[in-house]
Design a protein around this motif. Structure first.
Motif, PDB file in Angstrom:
ATOM      1  N   LEU A   1      -8.340 -13.818  -7.718  1.00 19.33           N
ATOM      2  CA  LEU A   1      -8.776 -12.568  -8.337  1.00 19.33           C
ATOM      3  C   LEU A   1      -8.091 -11.369  -7.691  1.00 19.33           C
ATOM      4  O   LEU A   1      -7.769 -10.382  -8.377  1.00 19.33           O
ATOM      5  CB  LEU A   1     -10.297 -12.432  -8.220  1.00 19.33           C
ATOM      6  N   GLY A   2      -7.870 -11.432  -6.377  1.00 17.01           N
ATOM      7  CA  GLY A   2      -7.187 -10.334  -5.697  1.00 17.01           C
ATOM      8  C   GLY A   2      -5.750 -10.181  -6.159  1.00 17.01           C
ATOM      9  O   GLY A   2      -5.299  -9.065  -6.480  1.00 17.01           O
ATOM     10  N   HIS A   3      -5.025 -11.288  -6.202  1.00 16.46           N
ATOM     11  CA  HIS A   3      -3.647 -11.234  -6.709  1.00 16.46           C
ATOM     12  C   HIS A   3      -3.621 -10.753  -8.161  1.00 16.46           C
ATOM     13  O   HIS A   3      -2.757  -9.968  -8.561  1.00 16.46           O
ATOM     14  CB  HIS A   3      -3.005 -12.622  -6.619  1.00 16.46           C
ATOM     15  N   THR A   4      -4.579 -11.229  -8.947  1.00 16.73           N
ATOM     16  CA  THR A   4      -4.639 -10.830 -10.357  1.00 16.73           C
ATOM     17  C   THR A   4      -4.873  -9.333 -10.501  1.00 16.73           C
ATOM     18  O   THR A   4      -4.274  -8.681 -11.361  1.00 16.73           O
ATOM     19  CB  THR A   4      -5.761 -11.606 -11.073  1.00 16.73           C
ATOM     20  N   THR A   5      -5.738  -8.786  -9.655  1.00 19.56           N
ATOM     21  CA  THR A   5      -6.035  -7.358  -9.716  1.00 19.56           C
ATOM     22  C   THR A   5      -4.782  -6.527  -9.503  1.00 19.56           C
ATOM     23  O   THR A   5      -4.584  -5.498 -10.163  1.00 19.56           O
ATOM     24  CB  THR A   5      -7.098  -6.990  -8.664  1.00 19.56           C
ATOM     25  N   TRP A   6      -3.910  -6.975  -8.590  1.00 21.49           N
ATOM     26  CA  TRP A   6      -2.670  -6.242  -8.370  1.00 21.49           C
ATOM     27  C   TRP A   6      -1.810  -6.215  -9.639  1.00 21.49           C
ATOM     28  O   TRP A   6      -1.306  -5.167 -10.038  1.00 21.49           O
ATOM     29  CB  TRP A   6      -1.870  -6.863  -7.227  1.00 21.49           C
ATOM     30  N   HIS A   7      -1.660  -7.366 -10.275  1.00 17.90           N
ATOM     31  CA  HIS A   7      -0.836  -7.430 -11.482  1.00 17.90           C
ATOM     32  C   HIS A   7      -1.474  -6.648 -12.629  1.00 17.90           C
ATOM     33  O   HIS A   7      -0.761  -6.042 -13.448  1.00 17.90           O
ATOM     34  CB  HIS A   7      -0.607  -8.892 -11.879  1.00 17.90           C
ATOM     35  N   LEU A   8      -2.800  -6.637 -12.682  1.00 16.14           N
ATOM     36  CA  LEU A   8      -3.479  -5.857 -13.711  1.00 16.14           C
ATOM     37  C   LEU A   8      -3.303  -4.362 -13.454  1.00 16.14           C
ATOM     38  O   LEU A   8      -3.142  -3.573 -14.392  1.00 16.14           O
ATOM     39  CB  LEU A   8      -4.958  -6.224 -13.757  1.00 16.14           C
ATOM     40  N   TYR A   9      -3.327  -3.977 -12.185  1.00 11.66           N
ATOM     41  CA  TYR A   9      -3.082  -2.576 -11.823  1.00 11.66           C
ATOM     42  C   TYR A   9      -1.705  -2.132 -12.306  1.00 11.66           C
ATOM     43  O   TYR A   9      -1.554  -1.021 -12.832  1.00 11.66           O
ATOM     44  CB  TYR A   9      -3.195  -2.418 -10.305  1.00 11.66           C
ATOM     45  N   GLU A  10      -0.710  -2.983 -12.151  1.00 13.50           N
ATOM     46  CA  GLU A  10       0.637  -2.627 -12.600  1.00 13.50           C
ATOM     47  C   GLU A  10       0.702  -2.447 -14.112  1.00 13.50           C
ATOM     48  O   GLU A  10       1.538  -1.682 -14.615  1.00 13.50           O
ATOM     49  CB  GLU A  10       1.637  -3.699 -12.147  1.00 13.50           C
ATOM     50  N   LYS A  11      -0.170  -3.149 -14.830  1.00  8.94           N
ATOM     51  CA  LYS A  11      -0.239  -2.976 -16.288  1.00  8.94           C
ATOM     52  C   LYS A  11      -1.019  -1.710 -16.656  1.00  8.94           C
ATOM     53  O   LYS A  11      -0.723  -1.059 -17.654  1.00  8.94           O
ATOM     54  CB  LYS A  11      -0.928  -4.191 -16.919  1.00  8.94           C
ATOM     55  N   ALA A  12      -2.030  -1.391 -15.839  1.00 12.30           N
ATOM     56  CA  ALA A  12      -2.970  -0.332 -16.199  1.00 12.30           C
ATOM     57  C   ALA A  12      -2.495   1.061 -15.832  1.00 12.30           C
ATOM     58  O   ALA A  12      -2.954   2.051 -16.414  1.00 12.30           O
ATOM     59  CB  ALA A  12      -4.323  -0.595 -15.533  1.00 12.30           C
ATOM     60  N   VAL A  13      -1.584   1.179 -14.859  1.00 12.92           N
ATOM     61  CA  VAL A  13      -1.120   2.491 -14.397  1.00 12.92           C
ATOM     62  C   VAL A  13       0.390   2.556 -14.565  1.00 12.92           C
ATOM     63  O   VAL A  13       1.122   1.644 -14.157  1.00 12.92           O
ATOM     64  CB  VAL A  13      -1.495   2.726 -12.926  1.00 12.92           C
ATOM     65  N   ALA A  14       0.851   3.632 -15.164  1.00 11.78           N
ATOM     66  CA  ALA A  14       2.292   3.806 -15.390  1.00 11.78           C
ATOM     67  C   ALA A  14       3.044   3.852 -14.059  1.00 11.78           C
ATOM     68  O   ALA A  14       2.529   4.393 -13.084  1.00 11.78           O
ATOM     69  CB  ALA A  14       2.546   5.088 -16.181  1.00 11.78           C
ATOM     70  N   PRO A  15       4.232   3.288 -14.001  1.00 11.60           N
ATOM     71  CA  PRO A  15       5.018   3.315 -12.756  1.00 11.60           C
ATOM     72  C   PRO A  15       5.324   4.740 -12.322  1.00 11.60           C
ATOM     73  O   PRO A  15       5.341   5.665 -13.143  1.00 11.60           O
ATOM     74  CB  PRO A  15       6.304   2.568 -13.134  1.00 11.60           C
ATOM     75  N   LYS A  16       5.569   4.885 -11.024  1.00 10.84           N
ATOM     76  CA  LYS A  16       5.966   6.202 -10.515  1.00 10.84           C
ATOM     77  C   LYS A  16       7.313   6.589 -11.132  1.00 10.84           C
ATOM     78  O   LYS A  16       8.161   5.738 -11.408  1.00 10.84           O
ATOM     79  CB  LYS A  16       6.099   6.153  -8.993  1.00 10.84           C
ATOM     80  N   ILE A  17       7.491   7.874 -11.300  1.00  5.86           N
ATOM     81  CA  ILE A  17       8.771   8.362 -11.814  1.00  5.86           C
ATOM     82  C   ILE A  17       9.872   8.017 -10.813  1.00  5.86           C
ATOM     83  O   ILE A  17       9.752   8.277  -9.617  1.00  5.86           O
ATOM     84  CB  ILE A  17       8.716   9.891 -12.032  1.00  5.86           C
ATOM     85  N   GLY A  18      10.887   7.370 -11.305  1.00  5.46           N
ATOM     86  CA  GLY A  18      11.986   6.983 -10.438  1.00  5.46           C
ATOM     87  C   GLY A  18      11.843   5.588  -9.876  1.00  5.46           C
ATOM     88  O   GLY A  18      12.723   5.105  -9.163  1.00  5.46           O
ATOM     89  N   SER A  19      10.725   4.876 -10.212  1.00  6.18           N
ATOM     90  CA  SER A  19      10.520   3.523  -9.702  1.00  6.18           C
ATOM     91  C   SER A  19      11.335   2.513 -10.502  1.00  6.18           C
ATOM     92  O   SER A  19      11.525   2.689 -11.692  1.00  6.18           O
ATOM     93  CB  SER A  19       9.051   3.163  -9.771  1.00  6.18           C
TER      94      SER A  19
END
Length: 270
Positions: free
Chosen positions: A252-270
């Protein structure tokens, strides 16, 4: 994408822009679960270590409540227990970040990142979480006293007999469930994205909480569904003396990280 774990933002640098929430679908949760399971298999011993630590903490927590005679606290504690898991998952978030980036790492790398969080905004998130949990226990105790003031029980079995087989007990269950559901939703909403966001970027905890709430507000059904998956999975993990957490917490912890990457737009320049 960088981890943002190497100090504070220079004074002459512009503050980072507000992270932008994105639309999350049920398919994103499925993909995140698949990626989380893959991360667990990639480093099962290291991942399982965090699950074992959390399981042992749960055992100690229940033993301490029984030893102190605080039987009534076991139920709200069991409900709240899954909601504080993000603090135990900081190392798992960093592992997933590095696995995706193809960066090699060892125990020292992950533990160092976790230790560095004490110098950053995640400490303030801990205070916010503890405050909500304090309100949780206080309201549970208050409802217990008001609705079961004439009931007597000396052990956990007696507590459940009063709660399940008396009219006062059912009144207590209904009120406590409604209040607990509200507080659980609040706690989940302010932390679900905030924890990995604080690990990943140099932002303040208020911005992280606002972003987390905005993600839930934009995707209420999907994100609350994810919260339900976490709660049910971790509750079932309690049955074998908390030992199921050795496997479920890391996934669940690893999954939360991948879900976070889907839920929040990447930083500008990332």
């Amino acid at each position: 994408m960088t981890s943002g774990t190497t100090g504070t933002t220079p004074q002459n640098q512009q503050p980072p822009a507000m992270p932008q929430p994105q639309t999350v679908t049920a398919e994103d949760i499925r993909a995140a679960l698949k990626a989380g399971f893959s991360d667990f298999l990639a480093r099962p011993v290291m991942s399982g270590f965090f699950g074992l630590f959390y399981a042992l903490f749960g055992i100690f927590f229940v033993w301490a409540l029984l030893w102190m005679g605080k039987i009534w606290m076991i139920v709200p504690g069991a409900i709240a227990f899954p909601l504080v898991a993000p603090f135990a998952c900081a190392g798992l978030y960093e592992m997933s970040r590095r696995l995706k980036a193809g960066t090699s790492f060892g125990w020292a790398d992950i533990l160092t990142v976790m230790a560095n969080q004490r110098k950053r905004e995640m400490v303030w998130m801990a205070f916010v979480t503890l405050f909500i949990l304090w309100v949780w226990f206080y309201q549970f105790r208050t409802v217990l006293v008001i609705t079961l003031q004439h009931a007597a029980f000396s052990d956990l079995q007696g507590f459940f007999e009063v709660v399940l087989f008396t009219s006062e007990g059912w009144t207590f269950v209904i009120i406590a469930t409604l209040v607990s559901a509200f507080l659980a939703t609040v706690l989940f909403s302010v932390t679900v994205v905030a924890m990995p966001l604080l690990l990943d970027r140099e932002i303040d905890f208020v911005t992280a909480m606002i972003t987390s709430v905005r993600v839930v507000k934009r995707n209420p059904v999907v994100m609350l569904g994810w919260g339900a998956i976490i709660a049910v999975t971790m509750t079932l993990s309690f049955v074998p003396a908390f030992m199921g957490l050795i496997f479920t917490l890391p996934i669940l912890g690893h999954t939360t990280w991948h879900l976070y990457e889907k839920a929040v737009a990447p930083k500008i320049g990332s």
